[in-house]
Design a protein around this motif. Structure first.
Motif, PDB file in Angstrom:
ATOM      1  N   THR A 158      -4.228   6.298  -5.627  1.00  0.00           N
ATOM      2  CA  THR A 158      -3.796   5.750  -6.914  1.00  0.00           C
ATOM      3  C   THR A 158      -2.699   6.593  -7.543  1.00  0.00           C
ATOM      4  O   THR A 158      -1.716   6.061  -8.079  1.00  0.00           O
TER       5      THR A 158
ATOM      6  N   ALA B   4       3.712   0.895  -9.791  1.00  0.00           N
ATOM      7  CA  ALA B   4       2.945  -0.353  -9.780  1.00  0.00           C
ATOM      8  C   ALA B   4       2.568  -0.819 -11.179  1.00  0.00           C
ATOM      9  O   ALA B   4       2.292  -0.002 -12.057  1.00  0.00           O
TER      10      ALA B   4
ATOM     11  N   ASP C 293       0.808  -1.222   0.000  1.00  0.00           N
ATOM     12  CA  ASP C 293       0.000   0.000   0.000  1.00  0.00           C
ATOM     13  C   ASP C 293       0.832   1.259   0.000  1.00  0.00           C
ATOM     14  O   ASP C 293       0.280   2.362   0.023  1.00  0.00           O
TER      15      ASP C 293
ATOM     16  N   LEU D 160       0.659   5.697  -5.986  1.00  0.00           N
ATOM     17  CA  LEU D 160       1.150   4.338  -6.196  1.00  0.00           C
ATOM     18  C   LEU D 160       1.382   3.993  -7.665  1.00  0.00           C
ATOM     19  O   LEU D 160       2.298   3.211  -7.980  1.00  0.00           O
ATOM     20  N   ALA D 161       0.571   4.537  -8.550  1.00  0.00           N
ATOM     21  CA  ALA D 161       0.583   4.121  -9.952  1.00  0.00           C
ATOM     22  C   ALA D 161       1.958   4.196 -10.624  1.00  0.00           C
ATOM     23  O   ALA D 161       2.297   3.302 -11.418  1.00  0.00           O
TER      24      ALA D 161
ATOM     25  N   GLY E 110      -0.195  -2.444  -6.277  1.00  0.00           N
ATOM     26  CA  GLY E 110      -0.570  -1.478  -5.257  1.00  0.00           C
ATOM     27  C   GLY E 110      -2.007  -1.697  -4.824  1.00  0.00           C
ATOM     28  O   GLY E 110      -2.862  -2.079  -5.635  1.00  0.00           O
TER      29      GLY E 110
ATOM     30  N   VAL F 271      -2.927  -0.943  -9.782  1.00  0.00           N
ATOM     31  CA  VAL F 271      -3.401  -0.507  -8.475  1.00  0.00           C
ATOM     32  C   VAL F 271      -4.830  -1.017  -8.314  1.00  0.00           C
ATOM     33  O   VAL F 271      -5.702  -0.724  -9.147  1.00  0.00           O
TER      34      VAL F 271
END
Length: 229
Positions: A206, A213, A181, A209-210, A198, A216
């Protein structure tokens, strides 16, 4: 993409971060403040926690940091305190924290194992804390390996603990997905040569993290669908 193993972060991934840690953290702050409101505010500021709303700020170092890092921040605001003692208190208090599962973990993990996947946990919490939480939830035995920041392989975002899991299960890193996370989780996964997943059960959105990752997802329950299991 062929995935033969999943390596999970713990807090914010297997367990919903806010529902598990917000009230607990407020209690930790008040314990070390010992009735001193100004000190409570100073501790909260140091770990970027909003006492009024009892929520972590998205940039809080406590979200992905180790217990030791958190202990150092708290100790700096408590005159005469000993970092080792603070670290010890946090570790033992964390081991008994209330747990909010991101999904119903037992059937979810059993279904993954039934598909032949190897499963692991790598958390920046202590190994003791991780074992306690997973045992209390009734899922510890479903993992092939559980690692903490004190297990001898370092902490995320370093790749070494992730590679230790890969060596343990004898699967190439490119066939192991790191699930987390936080950017710490995903950066560690990328550094280890693993695909990264993610999830939004932590504090990061998002957009955060995107960039790190392959995908997500709302929570870990969406992983089987994404893998086509």
């Amino acid at each position: 993409m062929q995935i033969d193993a999943l390596l999970f972060d713990k807090d914010g991934t297997l367990f919903d971060f806010s529902k598990t840690w917000n009230v607990w953290c407020a209690g930790i702050i008040h314990h070390f403040a010992d009735g001193d409101a100004a000190r409570a505010d100073a501790i909260a500021d140091a770990i970027e926690f909003d006492l009024r709303t009892q929520t972590f700020l998205p940039t809080s170092p406590a979200i992905a940091g180790t217990n030791r890092e958190i202990a150092e921040l708290i100790s700096a605001e408590v005159p005469g305190s000993d970092v080792d003692a603070v670290d010890h208190y946090i570790a033992h208090a964390a081991a008994t924290a209330p747990l909010a599962q991101a999904v119903d973990l037992a059937p979810f993990l059993k279904a993954l194992r039934a598909k032949g996947l190897k499963l692991g946990v790598m958390t920046n919490d202590t190994e003791m804390g991780a074992r306690s939480h997973l045992t209390h939830t009734g899922v510890y035995e479903l993992f092939d390996l559980v690692l903490g920041s004190d297990s001898g392989h370092g902490a995320k975002p370093d790749a070494e603990p992730l590679l230790a899991f890969a060596n343990h299960v004898d699967i190439a890193p490119e066939r192991i997905a790191m699930v987390g996370d936080s950017t710490h989780d995903l950066i560690a996964g990328r550094a280890a040569g693993m695909p990264t997943i993610g999830v939004l059960t932590g504090m990061a959105g998002t957009e955060t993290l995107a960039p790190f990752a392959n995908v997500v997802l709302d929570n870990i329950g969406d992983i089987p669908g994404w893998l086509g299991l």
